[in-house]
Design a protein around this motif. Structure first.
Motif, PDB file in Angstrom:
ATOM      1  N   LEU A  14      41.212  36.253  34.387  1.00  0.00           N
ATOM      2  CA  LEU A  14      41.316  37.993  33.940  1.00  0.00           C
ATOM      3  C   LEU A  14      42.063  37.993  33.728  1.00  0.00           C
ATOM      4  N   LEU A  36      28.520  38.779  39.206  1.00  0.00           N
ATOM      5  CA  LEU A  36      29.542  39.726  39.462  1.00  0.00           C
ATOM      6  C   LEU A  36      28.839  41.276  39.244  1.00  0.00           C
ATOM      7  N   TRP A  68      37.316  43.737  31.839  1.00  0.00           N
ATOM      8  CA  TRP A  68      37.894  41.842  32.323  1.00  0.00           C
ATOM      9  C   TRP A  68      37.193  41.384  31.632  1.00  0.00           C
ATOM     10  N   ASN A 127      31.637  37.067  31.890  1.00  0.00           N
ATOM     11  CA  ASN A 127      32.506  35.747  31.973  1.00  0.00           C
ATOM     12  C   ASN A 127      31.549  34.762  30.757  1.00  0.00           C
ATOM     13  N   VAL A 168      32.736  44.015  32.471  1.00  0.00           N
ATOM     14  CA  VAL A 168      33.378  42.863  32.723  1.00  0.00           C
ATOM     15  C   VAL A 168      32.535  41.226  31.599  1.00  0.00           C
ATOM     16  N   ASP A 179      28.386  44.542  33.203  1.00  0.00           N
ATOM     17  CA  ASP A 179      28.232  42.989  34.096  1.00  0.00           C
ATOM     18  C   ASP A 179      28.078  42.474  32.714  1.00  0.00           C
ATOM     19  N   VAL A 227      36.731  38.013  39.734  1.00  0.00           N
ATOM     20  CA  VAL A 227      36.443  39.484  40.004  1.00  0.00           C
ATOM     21  C   VAL A 227      36.315  40.454  41.339  1.00  0.00           C
TER      22      VAL A 227
END
Length: 411
Positions: free
Chosen positions: A404, A231, A344, A302, A300, A223, A206
């Motif tokens: 990513l 992040l 992402w 994860n 983003v 995020d 990131v």
């Protein structure tokens, strides 16, 4: 050594454990962060109990309420762990079979080790109440338990020693913090039940991925599933003008807010409680009139990397049953991006090496969500288990890559 059936529910006061001790009937609240049920039977134990006897009782489903020396309990727990870990892994199993056998072994290990219980009482000094463990040579647990469990109540509680050790360890993580290279070595402080950013490769991705077009200060980013907020902080440090970080429950958002303040990015990062994407246009002035969703230039996520059931709060950062969060992120992404925005997706391919999800399946989900792959950055794992040939699932871990995925809407 007395045994008594336990596990009753008292309406309005949570689950309780009932047992006989010294000729008297006793009762305490039951606490388990993993959601384990109260044990079916309970025996009072102390330093006179041998490890073999304790192991036999634990395997049979009898919990052991420890009344001896605290360090003796720690030694017994280590002895139980050695016994439960004796069974060698099955040879010739496929990666998927190995994973499921590993999970079964971990579940059995947690169940057996969770049978060693310690009392957690409330001590009173004037108007102040605090958690304590009424055993010889027990450590100070007041602050750690309050961070994990909230303000103390009024009743004795029984908790597994293994869980209490996790609470104490989480307190140390929070106190010391975890240095993050992508933040110039500044520290992020996890809370109990919030995944620690000890795997730096995903944070590094990131930190180096190219931002979407436009001046960074004019960009809005989301995020999703922020956890510690690491992040979101990295994006803020990269100059992104506004970051909205989301997570479920109370612990993760509170942890993220604490870290955002500690890292000095609170004027850029806003933390909200939400399931995946943040909400209404009232929160986002840039949302077009009539739009039904807040949009961002960069989103983003994860998500947990393995499609399997989590057995504890902390495991929810690793295991995602049915790939719920992953698919929810992908399915909602296109409708949340600005025209030139990017999503992402930071994801390990460990599930692919374990036979739990194929690359074709992932690419199919991306295409089916109206997305295309604009680019991808890869990083090799940095954690010790990737190079430890004795670690469980070593072959899959050694082949693992974290990526990513830069995703854009096709419409």
């Amino acid at each position: 050594m007395n045994e008594q059936e336990t596990g009753e529910r008292d309406p309005g006061s949570g689950e309780r454990v009932h047992w006989s001790e010294d000729g008297a009937e006793r009762s305490a609240l039951w606490r388990s962060e993993s959601g384990a049920r109260p044990p079916g039977k309970l025996a009072v134990a102390d330093d006179r109990m041998t490890a073999d006897a304790a192991y036999k009782l634990a395997c049979e489903g009898t919990a052991l309420l420890w009344r001896g020396d605290y360090h003796g309990a720690r030694q017994l727990l280590a002895a139980l762990a050695r016994r439960v870990d004796r069974k060698p892994p099955k040879e010739g199993a496929t990666p998927e079979e190995s994973f499921h056998l590993y999970r079964q072994a971990r579940f059995r290990r947690a169940r057996v080790l969770g049978m060693l219980l310690v009392p957690l009482q409330i001590s009173h000094e004037g108007t102040h109440s605090a958690y304590s463990v009424p055993l010889r040579r027990a450590p100070e647990v007041a602050q750690a338990c309050e961070e994990a469990y909230g303000p103390p109540g009024e009743e004795l509680t029984l908790v597994s020693l293994r869980e209490l050790q996790g609470v104490l360890g989480a307190h140390e993580w929070r106190r010391k913090g975890v240095p993050v290279e992508a933040l110039g070595g500044d520290r992020v402080h996890p809370r109990h039940g919030v995944f620690s950013p000890v795997r730096g490769e995903y944070v590094g991705l990131v930190a180096r991925a190219p931002l979407p077009p436009g001046e960074p200060g004019s960009l809005v980013a989301f995020d999703i599933g922020t956890g510690t907020g690491v992040l979101a902080a990295v994006l803020a440090r990269r100059g992104v003008g506004r970051v909205v970080a989301t997570d479920l429950g109370e612990r993760a958002p509170a942890c993220a807010r604490e870290n955002v303040r500690g890292l000095g990015v609170q004027d850029v990062v806003e933390v909200v409680s939400a399931d995946l994407f943040p909400g209404t246009a009232d929160l986002f002035p840039r949302t077009e009139a009539g739009a039904d969703a807040a949009r961002a230039d960069l989103i983003v996520c994860n998500p947990p990397w393995l499609p399997a059931k989590a057995t504890s709060v902390l495991e929810q950062a690793v295991y995602d049953p049915g790939s719920r969060m992953l698919r929810g992120f992908l399915d909602g992404l296109a409708g949340r991006l600005t025209p030139h925005g990017e999503g992402w997706l930071i994801l390990s391919d460990l599930a692919e090496h374990l036979g739990l999800r194929s690359r074709e399946e992932l690419l199919g989900w991306i295409d089916g969500a109206g997305l295309c792959v604009a680019g991808r950055l890869d990083a090799r794992p940095e954690h010790p288990r990737a190079t430890d040939s004795s670690a469980p699932l070593h072959a899959a871990r050694a082949a693992e890559t974290t990526s990513l995925w830069r995703l854009a809407a096709t419409g």
